[in-house]
Write an enzyme that holds these catalytic residues in place. Sequence first.
Site, PDB file in Angstrom:
ATOM      1  N   CYS A   2       0.822  -1.215   0.000  1.00  0.00           N
ATOM      2  CA  CYS A   2       0.000   0.000   0.000  1.00  0.00           C
ATOM      3  C   CYS A   2       0.854   1.262   0.000  1.00  0.00           C
ATOM      4  CB  CYS A   2      -0.876   0.024   1.238  1.00  0.00           C
ATOM      5  SG  CYS A   2      -1.905  -1.415   1.389  1.00  0.00           S
ATOM      6  N   ARG A  27       5.369   0.275  -6.066  1.00  0.00           N
ATOM      7  CA  ARG A  27       5.283  -0.563  -4.871  1.00  0.00           C
ATOM      8  C   ARG A  27       4.360  -1.758  -5.062  1.00  0.00           C
ATOM      9  NH1 ARG A  27       6.574   2.853  -0.106  1.00  0.00           N
ATOM     10  NH2 ARG A  27       5.161   1.640   1.169  1.00  0.00           N
ATOM     11  N   TRP A  75      -2.848  -2.740  -1.687  1.00  0.00           N
ATOM     12  CA  TRP A  75      -2.364  -4.088  -2.017  1.00  0.00           C
ATOM     13  C   TRP A  75      -3.115  -5.010  -1.044  1.00  0.00           C
ATOM     14  CZ3 TRP A  75       0.554  -8.136   0.197  1.00  0.00           C
ATOM     15  CH2 TRP A  75       1.167  -9.005  -0.715  1.00  0.00           C
ATOM     16  N   ASN A 100      -1.750   1.816   5.845  1.00  0.00           N
ATOM     17  CA  ASN A 100      -0.794   0.830   5.344  1.00  0.00           C
ATOM     18  C   ASN A 100      -0.421  -0.037   6.540  1.00  0.00           C
ATOM     19  OD1 ASN A 100       1.251  -0.587   4.159  1.00  0.00           O
ATOM     20  ND2 ASN A 100       2.628   1.158   3.854  1.00  0.00           N
ATOM     21  N   GLY A 101      -0.496  -1.352   6.393  1.00  0.00           N
ATOM     22  CA  GLY A 101      -0.154  -2.236   7.514  1.00  0.00           C
ATOM     23  C   GLY A 101      -1.290  -3.221   7.766  1.00  0.00           C
ATOM     24  N   GLU A 485      19.172 -16.557  -7.455  1.00  0.00           N
ATOM     25  CA  GLU A 485      18.696 -15.229  -7.821  1.00  0.00           C
ATOM     26  C   GLU A 485      18.198 -15.213  -9.268  1.00  0.00           C
ATOM     27  OE1 GLU A 485      17.776 -12.711  -6.397  1.00  0.00           O
ATOM     28  OE2 GLU A 485      17.891 -11.089  -7.837  1.00  0.00           O
ATOM     29  N   LYS A 489      14.384 -14.273 -10.417  1.00  0.00           N
ATOM     30  CA  LYS A 489      14.080 -13.248 -11.436  1.00  0.00           C
ATOM     31  C   LYS A 489      13.135 -13.822 -12.480  1.00  0.00           C
ATOM     32  CE  LYS A 489      14.993 -10.355  -9.917  1.00  0.00           C
ATOM     33  NZ  LYS A 489      15.699 -10.194  -8.683  1.00  0.00           N
ATOM     34  N   GLU A 492       9.562 -14.488 -11.076  1.00  0.00           N
ATOM     35  CA  GLU A 492       8.735 -13.353 -10.648  1.00  0.00           C
ATOM     36  C   GLU A 492       8.260 -12.480 -11.806  1.00  0.00           C
ATOM     37  OE1 GLU A 492      12.388 -10.633  -8.806  1.00  0.00           O
ATOM     38  OE2 GLU A 492      10.428 -10.449  -7.899  1.00  0.00           O
ATOM     39  N   HIS A 508      20.538 -36.266  -6.709  1.00  0.00           N
ATOM     40  CA  HIS A 508      19.790 -36.670  -5.510  1.00  0.00           C
ATOM     41  C   HIS A 508      18.288 -36.413  -5.672  1.00  0.00           C
ATOM     42  CE1 HIS A 508      23.507 -37.519  -3.453  1.00  0.00           C
ATOM     43  NE2 HIS A 508      23.963 -36.343  -3.846  1.00  0.00           N
ATOM     44  N   LYS A 607       6.834  -3.943  -4.313  1.00  0.00           N
ATOM     45  CA  LYS A 607       8.245  -3.586  -4.253  1.00  0.00           C
ATOM     46  C   LYS A 607       8.765  -3.631  -2.827  1.00  0.00           C
ATOM     47  CE  LYS A 607      12.197  -2.153  -5.709  1.00  0.00           C
ATOM     48  NZ  LYS A 607      13.026  -3.203  -6.314  1.00  0.00           N
TER      49      LYS A 607
HETATM   50  C1  AGP Z   1      13.160  -9.494  -5.674  1.00  0.00           C
HETATM   51  O1  AGP Z   1      13.234  -9.153  -6.991  1.00  0.00           O
HETATM   52  C2  AGP Z   1      12.072  -8.890  -4.880  1.00  0.00           C
HETATM   53  N1  AGP Z   1      11.850  -7.531  -5.137  1.00  0.00           N
HETATM   54  C3  AGP Z   1      12.070  -9.281  -3.401  1.00  0.00           C
HETATM   55  O2  AGP Z   1      12.485 -10.598  -3.260  1.00  0.00           O
HETATM   56  C4  AGP Z   1      12.889  -8.376  -2.449  1.00  0.00           C
HETATM   57  O3  AGP Z   1      14.260  -8.580  -2.638  1.00  0.00           O
HETATM   58  C5  AGP Z   1      12.466  -8.684  -0.994  1.00  0.00           C
HETATM   59  O4  AGP Z   1      11.113  -8.390  -0.832  1.00  0.00           O
HETATM   60  C6  AGP Z   1      13.289  -7.932   0.026  1.00  0.00           C
HETATM   61  O5  AGP Z   1      13.152  -6.551  -0.119  1.00  0.00           O
HETATM   62  P1  AGP Z   1      14.177  -5.560   0.562  1.00  0.00           P
HETATM   63  O6  AGP Z   1      15.508  -5.785  -0.071  1.00  0.00           O
HETATM   64  O7  AGP Z   1      13.625  -4.187   0.259  1.00  0.00           O
HETATM   65  O8  AGP Z   1      14.191  -5.859   2.021  1.00  0.00           O
END
Ligand code: AGP
Length: 612
Positions: A2, A27, A75, A100-101, A485, A489, A492, A508, A607
């Site tokens: 949010c 976000r 969100w 937000n929260g 990683e 990517k 997501e 395994h 985000k």
């Molecule tokens: C990865 O592409 C994501 N955006 C997500 O995994 C992100 O790294 C994670 O939410 C942690 O966020 P931060 O680094 O702002 O703590």
Amino acid sequence: MCGIVGAIAQRPVVEILLEGLRRLEYRGYDSAGVAVVRDTGDLVRSRALGKVAALTDRLADEPIDGKLGIAHTRWATHGVPAERNAHPHFSGEWVGIVHNGIIENHVELRERLKNDGYRFDSDTDTEVVAHLIDVFRRKGISLLDAVMAARCELQGAYALAVISPDETDTLIVARHGSPLVIGLGIGENFIGSDIQALLPVTSRFIYLENGDVAKINRHKIDIYDANGERVSRPVKESSAAMCSAELGEYRHFMLKEIFEQPQSVAATLENRLAGDHVLPSLLGAPDALEKLAQVEEIQIIACGTSYHAGLVGRYWIEANTDIPCHVEVASEYRYRRQPPRKNMLFVTISQSGETADTLAALEKIKENHGCMATLTICNVAESSLTRESDMSLMTMAGPEIGVASTKAFTTQLVALQLLMVLLMQAKGADKARVEQITADLRKLPALIEQALDLNPKIEVLSERFIEKHHSLFLGRGELYPVAMEGALKLKEISYIHAEAYPAGELKHGPLALVDSEMPIVTVAPSTGLLEKLKSNLEEVRSRGGELYVFADREAHIKADDSLHVLEVPHVPELLAPIVYTVPLQLLSYHVAVQKGTDVDKPRNLAKSVTVE
Ligand code: AGP
């Protein structure tokens, strides 16, 4: 997650609020809304499911405006994405609120308020707060006192902004857990979940602390702490450039941010390397080196991409110092009993500095006095993590808008190298080794430039992935977290299922998945484990798997019909995880573009994950 924007001005504010919402779109959200107190004194709102553009269209058809207003991108957490669940929420015609929260005790409060005669129009936890504030407002107290009284009954995390036609010169905000910043204008003031939202109108900010409540007028701001005491919080001038949130020549922020990596890495190294060593002043604590000299153990805590950076960091730290290093995701660590540890350095890694789980883990360790010192590797100055930690090592990536983290990751890796060298210096490591590492670090921006030259080839290669539903990513040693990683990517932003394995683990279990339909992406620099990795590739080849290998010429991996090699520049071993990340980012970007997904705002993701 949010986003909140608010304004109290001497001019109509809806356009300012909409621009703020647009700047918070990165976000992640599913609906948007705005509420104002009109000059006629009535509280009105407009809400729309979907993008801020849909809200803008609605406002064009049915305009509302006023000089006091709040706005929100939602969100969904409680209640499906729907217009009736979109913020702002009202209690009758008297209280308008954005939040937000998560309010954890919303069920009990809802029952109580229903018994008191309140009707609920949404499934959200936020509407409960609006009615609760109204309960106190009806007692004839000010809006500030009503919010103060209501917050005593709230459990959970929140950033709140509240308006009422009762008080047309007042915007009330409260912060507990979720971030909130006040932007200072002349004869007008603003609030936002982060400064990005407010950069078009101000560069002067007050960051609220946990537990703060503020009464904001056009000319005055009064802040009260968790005990209700009047406090003053410093005003900070931000140098964040507004244009950094512009796309420029690029089609997507993600691509722009991938190509910014030579500069962001150079900025993270700038003024931190002396001739042959790393400057301890980068940690911002005068006694940093003495503290590091005492470290006997390190615990790294992070989420998502930042967690992967931590995993690479563990390989580096343990290979170059005698300090044991543990890495764990914050959402697990925060709920686990921790045996007390002596002389432990507690390191958090975060792009945003506002990730709820990471912050909670930090709070927990501090409450239990479970470490010697806390340090955060973070990209946002003045974020909650930087303010709550003893030491900060800032990454200089600049604002990262794409939800998929790219330049934040590579700059985190650079920061971890700097930390590793500082630990080596503090522990009296061989000077020649320190000198060699600092010399190699200086080569990094140019090496990343070379890796970016692979872009056209990777774009062509990406076509082979668009019909795929599954993929495997392999690496060994510190390249295994790089494979993790790469898989994160791809999943997501392209929504292709991607799993990462340490290549030695294949036989395994995951080898059973391998057939001609399964693309297997491998990072294979010519480092110590290369020969082992080559044997693992043979295991795949003999089962008909389709291999895509990123390797340097010195790896001598021969291409054929089912083994495609993309040549990456030869790099010093310690830099391989950073340089080999770049082609994996480009691969997932191009696959997502070809699949037509929303690259910068992938579905269901946010985000900055400011709720648990
Ligand atoms: C990865 O592409 C994501 N955006 C997500 O995994 C992100 O790294 C994670 O939410 C942690 O966020 P931060 O680094 O702002 O703590």
